[in-house]
Design a protein around this motif. Structure first.
Motif, PDB file in Angstrom:
ATOM      1  N   THR A 126       1.290  -6.110  -5.467  1.00  0.00           N
ATOM      2  CA  THR A 126       0.795  -6.810  -4.237  1.00  0.00           C
ATOM      3  C   THR A 126       2.089  -7.834  -3.569  1.00  0.00           C
ATOM      4  O   THR A 126       1.677  -8.187  -2.162  1.00  0.00           O
TER       5      THR A 126
ATOM      6  N   ILE B 199       8.237  -2.505  -4.991  1.00  0.00           N
ATOM      7  CA  ILE B 199       7.065  -2.335  -4.447  1.00  0.00           C
ATOM      8  C   ILE B 199       7.057  -1.304  -3.314  1.00  0.00           C
ATOM      9  O   ILE B 199       6.222  -0.459  -3.177  1.00  0.00           O
ATOM     10  N   ASP B 200       8.123  -1.331  -2.547  1.00  0.00           N
ATOM     11  CA  ASP B 200       8.223  -0.315  -1.419  1.00  0.00           C
ATOM     12  C   ASP B 200       8.313   1.004  -2.019  1.00  0.00           C
ATOM     13  O   ASP B 200       7.514   2.002  -1.579  1.00  0.00           O
TER      14      ASP B 200
ATOM     15  N   GLU C 169       2.583   4.274  -1.263  1.00  0.00           N
ATOM     16  CA  GLU C 169       1.050   4.737  -1.185  1.00  0.00           C
ATOM     17  C   GLU C 169       0.474   4.894  -2.723  1.00  0.00           C
ATOM     18  O   GLU C 169      -0.484   4.419  -2.798  1.00  0.00           O
TER      19      GLU C 169
ATOM     20  N   THR D  57      -0.282   1.451  -3.537  1.00  0.00           N
ATOM     21  CA  THR D  57      -1.742   0.799  -2.974  1.00  0.00           C
ATOM     22  C   THR D  57      -2.658   1.461  -3.396  1.00  0.00           C
ATOM     23  O   THR D  57      -3.860   0.819  -3.634  1.00  0.00           O
TER      24      THR D  57
ATOM     25  N   ILE E  68      -3.510  -0.485  -6.917  1.00  0.00           N
ATOM     26  CA  ILE E  68      -4.062  -1.653  -6.699  1.00  0.00           C
ATOM     27  C   ILE E  68      -5.827  -1.358  -6.180  1.00  0.00           C
ATOM     28  O   ILE E  68      -6.468  -2.056  -6.638  1.00  0.00           O
ATOM     29  N   ALA E  69      -5.957  -0.585  -5.536  1.00  0.00           N
ATOM     30  CA  ALA E  69      -7.288  -0.254  -5.042  1.00  0.00           C
ATOM     31  C   ALA E  69      -8.140   0.292  -6.019  1.00  0.00           C
ATOM     32  O   ALA E  69      -9.551  -0.264  -6.323  1.00  0.00           O
TER      33      ALA E  69
END
Length: 91
Positions: free
Chosen positions: A11, A70-71, A75, A78, A81-82
């Motif tokens: 994050t 992180i970049d 996706e 991301t 993380i979800a």
């Protein structure tokens, strides 16, 4: 536990040992970072001086992932993380 730490780092947040204890009940952040580094995650550690309750200064380690990592996770990061949050390991 390592997956939860990774999700937080993805994050863009920094973590300290106290953060790890308060969020996850684990006092082993250095070990989690060591294992994640072994898996290829370039976790950075920066020491900063912070005041203690008795007026001294203490060196505290802050753990983070580089913005480029992180970049690069994009996706997939991301989604990870979800998935961790959905499993109850809210980052």
């Amino acid at each position: 536990m390592k997956g939860r730490v990774l999700a937080v780092l993805l994050t863009g947040a920094e973590l300290t040992h106290l953060d790890c204890w308060e969020r996850f009940g684990s006092s082993r952040l250095a070990h989690h970072a060591f294992v994640l580094r072994g898996a290829g995650w370039p976790i950075q550690t920066v020491e900063r001086s912070v005041p203690t309750s008795d007026g001294r200064l203490a060196a505290i380690a802050y753990y983070a992932l580089p913005a480029a990592t992180i970049d690069q996770a994009g996706e997939a990061g991301t989604a990870y993380i979800a998935a961790v949050a959905a499993a109850g390991g809210q980052p």
